[in-house]
Scaffold this motif. Structure first.
Motif: not given
Length: 465
Positions: A286-309
């Motif tokens: 799910a994370a892989s395909s949601l990133m491919a559709s344009g969502y930022g993602f990071a594991g382990e609850g890392d909001a900082l990394a999700a925002s930079v993706v």
């Protein structure tokens, strides 16, 4: 999300002083502004305001750009214009700014007269205006070029993409399902300071909401997603119908909740999912395909990394969440991977992306369907967002290349080997001294210059290693 061109407003500044001396000068210079917009059509969708000849004109134009949700404002001196007529509106502007230090005619010729001098005297208006913004502490970019040139289009295109990313970042909400990983310090951030300084907001979403949404999804939606996967991926025959349907429900439910909460990025932590007790497996594919559709993602609850993706999507396209796993000194490279999440749009174009049955002990749940691929060889850039305390943030960036390295047959998650342009030793020394985090975004291509403009506009310290 980065497929659309940035939308920018062109704010052309002059003054009525020259009207009597040169009748028709306003219309003439307005045409110059329109030609600039036409020259930028390949890099930005431009909205040209009427020439600004006073404070009221400037305020009306900038508020119009903001109300139309544009990404940034390109300031162009159509003639000299006194800065005090635009100082307040540029100081208060919510959109990123760029000052284009250009003029209609790039060459001074013996035929020039006073009229030509007047048409082309934007340089000292640019100085006056830049001085006012510097004194006000206003961040802005500057481009000095011949405006019809490829170099001008390239530099304005870079600023426009950065403006799009910064404007989107200021409005970003990052959904965190459950909680962040205990003890992981480089992902911690003062949420209020982060929001005040840069704009992103954390939205905590209860795992129970995910469970309920999964149960309420119609079978037709699940079937449609499975059909898309059959068309797009090489699907492992060992995956059961139950495994695939459960994974599909997780992906569709996450996306529905992100839409309902207005989130452009998200993070899940394996313990938050595993310890809940209601889930069968982790949402890897799910994370892989949601990133491919344009969502930022990071594991382990890392909001900082999700925002930079997410910012990587907006800035350069196809942001890929990853981390450094190990150094390979003989090839002067770093093995890049994560637990199973990766944007399949950065996959090699000569190999199929595989949806595999993959055992994973982390989380204590059943095998999660996982998308497996190798990263496309060629130029690439890493970027890591660092919280320095309070409202200080730093972006650590490394350019290099993904190697055409051998297959690692026992590695059942997205991977590739990244060779930093500065070499593993110097890159890692610099990364660690700068406090670079262990979660980051990778974009294909050399994008350090783009990230530099992004940081200048966002008020983030930039460090390239």
């Amino acid at each position: 999300m980065s497929d659309r061109l940035p939308t920018i407003g062109i704010l052309g500044i002059m003054q009525p002083l020259y009207d009597d001396m040169l009748p028709g000068i306003t219309d003439r210079q307005a045409g110059y502004a329109r030609r600039i917009a036409e020259s930028l059509a390949d890099v930005a969708d431009c909205v040209v305001a009427d020439p600004v000849r006073g404070r009221a004109d400037a305020e009306r134009a900038v508020r119009g750009f903001e109300n139309d949700d544009l990404d940034g404002v390109l300031v162009v001196m159509l003639t000299y214009g006194p800065s005090l007529r635009v100082t307040r509106v540029l100081h208060d502007a919510r959109l990123p700014l760029c000052l284009a230090n250009i003029q209609p005619d790039p060459v001074v010729t013996p035929e020039w007269d006073m009229a030509d001098m007047t048409y082309n005297q934007g340089i000292h208006g640019a100085q006056d205006t830049a001085n006012a913004m510097v004194r006000a502490g206003r961040a802005f970019d500057v481009v000095t070029e011949e405006w019809p040139s490829d170099a001008f289009r390239e530099r304005i295109g870079r600023w426009a993409r950065a403006a799009r990313a910064v404007t989107a970042w200021k409005r970003l909400k990052v959904g965190v399902f459950g909680y962040a990983m205990n003890g992981m310090g480089d992902a911690r951030v003062d949420e209020a300071a982060w929001m005040r300084s840069l704009g992103p907001e954390i939205e905590v979403i209860a795992p129970g909401a995910l469970h309920r949404t999964m149960a309420e999804l119609p079978e037709s939606a699940v079937g449609a997603l499975l059909a898309e996967e059959d068309e797009r991926f090489a699907v492992d025959e060992r995956l059961s119908k139950e495994e695939r349907e459960d994974h599909a429900r997780m992906q569709l439910a996450i996306e529905q909740l992100l839409t309902e909460h207005g989130c452009g990025a998200y993070s899940t932590h394996f313990d938050a999912i595993g310890e809940d007790g209601r889930f069968t497996r982790l949402p890897m594919a799910a994370a892989s395909s949601l990133m491919a559709s344009g969502y930022g993602f990071a594991g382990e609850g890392d909001a900082l990394a999700a925002s930079v993706v997410y910012a990587g999507h907006q800035l350069a396209g196809d942001g890929h969440f990853t981390e450094m796993y190990a150094m390979d000194f003989p090839t002067d490279s770093i093995l890049m991977s994560h637990m199973g999440e990766g944007n399949w749009k950065v996959a090699r174009d000569d190999e199929p992306v595989r949806l595999i049955k993959r055992p994973l002990d982390i989380g204590g749940l059943d095998d999660p369907p996982t998308l497996l691929f190798r990263i496309q060889p060629g130029p690439a850039t890493l970027a890591s967002l660092v919280a320095l305390g309070g409202e200080r943030f730093r972006l650590v960036v490394a350019e290099g290349e993904v190697l055409d390295s051998p297959v690692l047959p026992a590695l059942e998650m997205p991977y590739g080997q990244f060779r930093p342009a500065s070499g593993v030793r110097d890159c890692m020394d610099g990364w660690l001294r700068a406090g670079g985090t262990h979660h980051m975004v990778m974009n294909l291509g050399r994008t350090a210059a783009d990230w530099k403009v992004f940081c200048d506009l966002a008020g983030v310290e930039f460090v390239q290693v």
